[in-house]
Design a protein around this motif. Sequence first.
Motif, PDB file in Angstrom:
ATOM      1  N   ASP B  69      -3.596   6.567  -2.787  1.00 53.08           N
ATOM      2  CA  ASP B  69      -3.050   7.615  -1.991  1.00 53.08           C
ATOM      3  C   ASP B  69      -3.008   8.955  -2.650  1.00 53.08           C
ATOM      4  OD1 ASP B  69       0.601   6.711  -2.284  1.00 53.08           O
ATOM      5  OD2 ASP B  69      -1.076   7.328  -3.901  1.00 53.08           O
ATOM      6  N   GLY B  70      -3.697   8.737  -3.654  1.00 54.90           N
ATOM      7  CA  GLY B  70      -3.918   9.988  -4.613  1.00 54.90           C
ATOM      8  C   GLY B  70      -2.944   9.704  -5.912  1.00 54.90           C
ATOM      9  N   LYS B  71      -1.679   8.946  -5.697  1.00 56.34           N
ATOM     10  CA  LYS B  71      -1.034   8.946  -6.677  1.00 56.34           C
ATOM     11  C   LYS B  71      -0.939   7.449  -7.597  1.00 56.34           C
ATOM     12  CE  LYS B  71       2.125  12.597  -5.636  1.00 56.34           C
ATOM     13  NZ  LYS B  71       1.583  12.550  -4.275  1.00 56.34           N
ATOM     14  N   LYS B  72      -1.003   6.441  -6.325  1.00 58.03           N
ATOM     15  CA  LYS B  72      -0.981   4.989  -6.613  1.00 58.03           C
ATOM     16  C   LYS B  72      -1.973   4.191  -6.096  1.00 58.03           C
ATOM     17  CE  LYS B  72       3.099   3.342  -5.559  1.00 58.03           C
ATOM     18  NZ  LYS B  72       3.056   1.787  -5.557  1.00 58.03           N
ATOM     19  N   LEU B  73      -2.376   3.335  -6.899  1.00 60.72           N
ATOM     20  CA  LEU B  73      -3.228   2.410  -6.301  1.00 60.72           C
ATOM     21  C   LEU B  73      -2.531   1.289  -5.448  1.00 60.72           C
ATOM     22  CD1 LEU B  73      -5.831   1.761  -9.199  1.00 60.72           C
ATOM     23  CD2 LEU B  73      -6.273   2.884  -7.158  1.00 60.72           C
ATOM     24  N   SER B  74      -3.258   0.692  -4.513  1.00 63.99           N
ATOM     25  CA  SER B  74      -2.691  -0.589  -3.761  1.00 63.99           C
ATOM     26  C   SER B  74      -3.668  -1.342  -3.264  1.00 63.99           C
ATOM     27  CB  SER B  74      -1.677  -0.265  -2.788  1.00 63.99           C
ATOM     28  OG  SER B  74      -2.385   0.695  -1.681  1.00 63.99           O
ATOM     29  N   LEU B  75      -3.784  -2.761  -3.402  1.00 61.19           N
ATOM     30  CA  LEU B  75      -4.727  -3.406  -3.014  1.00 61.19           C
ATOM     31  C   LEU B  75      -4.676  -3.644  -1.558  1.00 61.19           C
ATOM     32  CD1 LEU B  75      -4.060  -6.771  -5.081  1.00 61.19           C
ATOM     33  CD2 LEU B  75      -6.263  -5.193  -5.217  1.00 61.19           C
ATOM     34  N   ARG B  76      -6.085  -3.521  -1.095  1.00 61.78           N
ATOM     35  CA  ARG B  76      -6.274  -3.332   0.391  1.00 61.78           C
ATOM     36  C   ARG B  76      -5.859  -4.468   1.191  1.00 61.78           C
ATOM     37  NH1 ARG B  76     -10.021   0.581   2.624  1.00 61.78           N
ATOM     38  NH2 ARG B  76     -11.133   1.550   0.977  1.00 61.78           N
ATOM     39  N   SER B  77      -5.985  -5.648   0.421  1.00 63.02           N
ATOM     40  CA  SER B  77      -5.815  -6.997   1.101  1.00 63.02           C
ATOM     41  C   SER B  77      -4.365  -7.559   1.059  1.00 63.02           C
ATOM     42  CB  SER B  77      -6.680  -8.203   0.590  1.00 63.02           C
ATOM     43  OG  SER B  77      -6.529  -8.344  -0.647  1.00 63.02           O
ATOM     44  N   THR B  78      -3.759  -7.314   0.039  1.00 70.15           N
ATOM     45  CA  THR B  78      -2.530  -7.743  -0.137  1.00 70.15           C
ATOM     46  C   THR B  78      -1.589  -7.140  -0.848  1.00 70.15           C
ATOM     47  OG1 THR B  78      -1.488  -9.856  -0.825  1.00 70.15           O
ATOM     48  CG2 THR B  78      -3.032  -9.324  -2.236  1.00 70.15           C
ATOM     49  N   GLY B  79      -0.346  -7.516  -1.528  1.00 70.83           N
ATOM     50  CA  GLY B  79       0.684  -6.972  -2.081  1.00 70.83           C
ATOM     51  C   GLY B  79       1.758  -7.756  -2.506  1.00 70.83           C
ATOM     52  N   LYS B  80       2.556  -7.316  -3.299  1.00 69.28           N
ATOM     53  CA  LYS B  80       3.439  -8.219  -3.954  1.00 69.28           C
ATOM     54  C   LYS B  80       4.412  -8.749  -2.637  1.00 69.28           C
ATOM     55  CE  LYS B  80       4.336  -7.592  -8.680  1.00 69.28           C
ATOM     56  NZ  LYS B  80       3.147  -6.984  -9.178  1.00 69.28           N
TER      57      LYS B  80
END
Lengths: 298, 496, 350
Positions: B69-80
Motif C-alpha cells: 500500500d506504499g508503506k507495508k507489504l502484505s501477502l496477496r493470498s493469506t495473512g496471519k
Amino acid sequence: MNTQASMHTQQAAHRVLVIALVATGFACAAPLTRTAAAQDADISEETVEYFRLNCTSCHTIGGGRLTGPDLKDVAERQSIEWLTTFIVDPKRVIDSGDADAQALFKEANGLYMPTLPGMTRQRAAALLELIAYESTKEESRFKGLQISDRPLTQHDIDRGQRLFEGTEAIASGAPSCLGCHTIDGTGGFGGGRLGPDLTDAFSRLEGRKALASWLAAPPGLTMQPVFKDRPIEGEEVLALVAYLKSRAEAGPPATKQGPLEFLIAGIAGVMGALVLFDLIWRRRFRAVRRPLVKGTTR
Amino acid sequence: MDVRSQVSMVFHLDKCIGCHTCSVACKNVWTDREGTEYMWWNNVETKPGTGYPTKWEDQESYRGGWKTDGKKLSLRSTGKARIIPNIFHNTSMPSMDDYYEPWTYDFKELFNAPEGDDQPVAVPISKITGEQIDVEAGPNWDDDLGGSQIYARNDPNMEALTPNQRLQMMSIERLVFFYLPRICHHCLNPACVASCPSGALYKRGEDGIVLINQQVCRAWRACVAACPYKKTYYNWSTGKSEKCILCFPRLETGQAPACFHSCVGRIRYIGNVLYDADMLPEIANLPDDELVDAQRRMILDPFDEHVLEAARKNGIHEGIIESAQRSPVYAFVKEFGIALPPHIEYRTFPMLFYVPPLLPVMSSKENDVIDNDIDDLFADIEKARAPIQYFGSLFGGGNDGVVRYALRKQWAVRLVRRHLTVGDVTKETAERALAQADCTWEQADRIYRLTTLANMDERCIIPPFQREMAIEMMEDPHTHRSSVGFGFRNAPARGN
Amino acid sequence: MPKFAVVERDYKNVYEKYISYGHLPRKNGLGAHGTHYDITDVHDELVRTNPSRTIDGAEHLSLERARDVANVILVLATVTNGELAWRSYKDMEEKVGLPLADLADGNRNVRVQFADLQAQPRRLLNSPMWSGLTNSGRAYAPFTYNRERMVPWRTLTGRQHLYLDHPLYLEFGEHVPTYKPGPPPAEFADLRFSEKVGPTLELNYLTPHGKWHIHSTYGENERMTTLGRGCDPLWMNETDAESLDIVDNDWVEVHNDNGVVVTRAVVSARIPRGICIQYHSPERTYSIPKSPLRGHKRAGGHNSMTRTRLKVNLMAGGYGQFTFHFNYWGPTGCNRDTQIYVRKLPELVW
C-alpha cells in the motif's frame, strides 16, 4: 450334719440358681432384643439407600399402593423364599405362570417390576429384612412421598410445561425432560427420542401419587444416574404431574410434525450455509485453465 | 550494512534452445517418485504463452506474491489472521487441472492384446486413476506456440502491448517466440516462507537457499498459493510439500545443480553475490518500475573495502568472498547490467536473472555496410519482433528503460564483434554504439567471452560450503538419485 | 564386362553363420570413408578371450548374445580401440602424405568394452573415420580434421563443393543450391482417387524432424510425451482450422491415396496457410485410434501419406563424391512432402 454351714451353702446354691435362671431368662430374651437391636445394626445404610433409590418409586411401606403394592407385612402374605426369587428376577416369575405373580401383574396393568441393578439373593434378603423392620413401625420412613392433594391449576400445568421443556430449570440442576422424552404436541419436531413417549405417562402410572413418587426418584439404569444427585422436588413434581395429566387427558394433537420437516429444515440450513460461504469466499481461486480453453474455443 | 552471501543464477535467453534437457535432468534426479508425478521443479515455457501452471502470471486469479500500500507489504493470498479460517482449505490454491493430470500409456496392451484382425495400440491412461484419459493439458502444452489462439494470445504480458503490437506478434513472418526456463528463484523476500503457518519453510543463512523442512511441514499448502512463480508443490504421497532445493547436495560437493550441469545450450550461470539485507525493508515498498534498479543497488561490490569489512564482520568466509569476486552473476547483473529479474513487481526479490533475448531483429544495411550516418544505431531494436514493452512487463516491472539498456548493450557488443570478425562495421560506428550503450571495449570483450566462450568452470563458480565441517559428509548424490532425497533416516510421511 | 564376384553359400550352416563373425575382415582388414586397418592380431586375441563358435572345424567369434556382438564391435572399431585408431591413421598418412598418427598417440592403449559403457558413458577416440577432432575434451565438430590437419575432403577436388559441374545436375538446374519452387500440387498425384467426405481442406503435408525425437528413439517414453501433446499431432494454421470448425486439440482425420492418419490438431499462428506439419518419425504404437474412412481399422502414421519417389540426380555417378556407395550415396526415398485432405474426425473409436 446340718449346721449353719450347710444353711449357707443352701442359700448360696439358691442364689446361684436364681442368678442362673435370670441369666437364662436374659439369655432367652437377649436374642429377641438382640434381634431388634441387631436389625438396627444389621441393616446397613447401603440397603436403606438402595431401597430409597430403587424401590420407593413404585412401593411404599405402609403408605398405600403406588404403581406396585404396599409392602407392609409382605412377609406375611408370601414366603421369604418366594419373595427373594421374585425380587431377583420378577419377569421370570411372572412369565413362568405363577398364579400370585400373574395376579400382581394384572393389578399393575401389565407393568413388569424391573430387574434392579446390582440385585442378588443376599441383597434381596437384606431388603426383605428392612421391609420387615419398617413394617413393625407405626410410621415407616418409606410411607411414601407426601404429596399434596390440592387441586391442580392451570398455573401448575403451565409451570409443568416449562419444566418439561426446559424453559424453566429444575432447581437441583437436573436436565429437562424434553432432552430425552417427547410428548405429543411438543415443539415443532417433538422432543427427544431416547426415552419413551410420555403422553400417557399419567394414566399408565395410575395417577398423581404414583407418578409423583416415580418422579421424585426415577428408577432404572438410565434414569437413576441422571437424577440420583439432582432430584426433582416438591412443587416441581406437582407441576410436572399436572402437565402430564393435562397431556394424557388432551389426547393426540390435531397435527403431527415429524422427520420430514426436520429434513427439509436441515437441507434449507445447509443451503443457507453454502450461500454464506460462497459470499464470504467469493474471491476464492476458481479454475484457470479449463475456462481459458472453453472460453476461447467455443 | 548487513552483508550476506547468496548463491544466484543467470539464464541467457538468447542461448536457450528449448530442449528441456534441464527439465528431464531434474525430473530424473528429484521428482521421479510416487507423489511427484506432476511436479516439474525445473520447467521450460514458450513465451508468449501461458506456461505451467496455466497462466501462472495472472496474480488476480492465483494471488501469489506480495502487494504494497506504499508503506507495508502484505501477502496477496493469506495473512496471519486470514490463514485461520482458510487453514484446512486454502482458497487461493490451484487445482490439479491447472497444472495437468499426469498420464502414461497402457503399453501392456501391446503385448497382451488377444489375437485379432487389427493392430493393438497403447491408449493414454491417467496416472491418478489408471483409467483411459482424454489428454488435454501438459506441462509444456503450448510449446512452440501450439494452440496460440488460446494460450499465447492470453499471455498476461500481452496486456502491456497495444492491440496493434499484439496483432503483429501473432502474424506469420512477424511472430516470434522464445523459451523461458524457470526454477525456484530462492528469493530474498520469499512469500512462501512468509506464508507457512507451521514455519516449515526456511531460507539458509549461509547461501540463501530456500527449503521445506519435511518433518515440520503439515501440508497446509499456504506456500503453494503464496509463491507467485508457483514453484512449491504438494506431494500427495508423503503428505508434504516440496520445491527446488538448488541441488544443495551437489553444491555442497562442488558440483553445479543438475539443470545447470546438463544444459545443452550452456545458458546457465551460477555464482554467489554479496548483498545488503538492511536495504530490503527500505526498497520493498518502492513503486514497481523502480524495483529493478533498487534490487541492483542491494547487490554489493565484492571488491569494495567497506563491503568486505562488513562481510567479514558478519562471519562470511574468505573463500566465499573470493567466489563472489569471480562471480559471473555479479558480472551480468551488476557490472554489465544486462540481466534482469522476472516479475520484480511480485516483490519477492528473486535471485535468478534473465538476459533478455535480442531475437531476430530487422537489420538495416545499405551497400553492405551498416551506415555510419544512421542517427539511431539502435533503431533495429525498437523494431524488433518482440516489443520492448513485452520484456518490460516480464523483466522490468513495467520499466522499459532497464530492458532497453540491456538490449542496447548486447546490440553494441554485436556491432563490436562484427567490426572485429566481419569488417562491415567501422570502428567509429562500433565506438559510437559502445558510448551510447554505456559500454567499453573491455567490457564488450568480457561480455563476448562470458556469453560465447565460457565453459563450465567459468559459468559455474560455486562457493565453498565447508559442509564437512558443518555436518557429516553426505554420500554421493548419484546413489540417492530418484530416492527420497531428504530425510535419510526419517523419510517424510504424514504424521511425521 | 561388369565385375563379377564369386560368393559361396553353405545352406546347412546358415544359422551358424548368422551368429558368427566371418573370417573375411580378418583377411581383408576393416575400414570406411577411405580408411583401412588390419585387425588380424586383435581378432585372434578376441577369439581366445571372448565366446567363440566352431563351424566345420574353424573358430569364429560368437555373435549369439547381444553383449558379445557389442564387444566385437567395440574391440574392432577405431573409435573405441586406440591401437586400431593409430593403425588407421598410419595407413591414412600413406594416402595423404601428412603426419597424422599423433592424433592417436595419447589413446593407443585405450580399449572400451561393453561393461565400461554400462558403468559410465565414454568419449569416442580420435579416428580418421570421423572428421571431428576430440582431443583433450574438445567437443566434436565436423571437418575440423580436414581443416586443421589439411586432409583433403573426399570430393572430386579435395575441397568442399558448392558448385557441382556434373552434367546431370547442370541439366536439372541444381548445380548450385538455389531456390526451386515446389511442384504444383497436382503433380504429387496423391489425390487421384481420394474423395472429400464432409467439410474437407486440401493442404500441403510436411514431415520435418521432430524437435526432440530422432525418429522414434527418445520420443515415446513418458517424459517426452508428457512434455509434448501426448501424441504425434498435426500442426495447422488458425484460419484453415477455423474453416473446418477445428479447435486446438480436436481429433482430425488426414488422408490421401496412400493412407490415413488419425491424430489431434495443434492449431498455431506459426503455420502458414495451406500447409500442415506432422513431425516424423514415430511408431504406430501409442495414441492412434481407428479410422472411419478405412473401415475402422487402426490408422497409420506420418509415413502413410508419403511415398517413395526416386530422384534422378541421386542416380548420377562417375564423379568423385557421386559414386554409388551402399548406405552413403545413391537413390533414397527422399521426398517428404505431399498433398492431403484433412477433416474433423467424425467419431473417435479406439
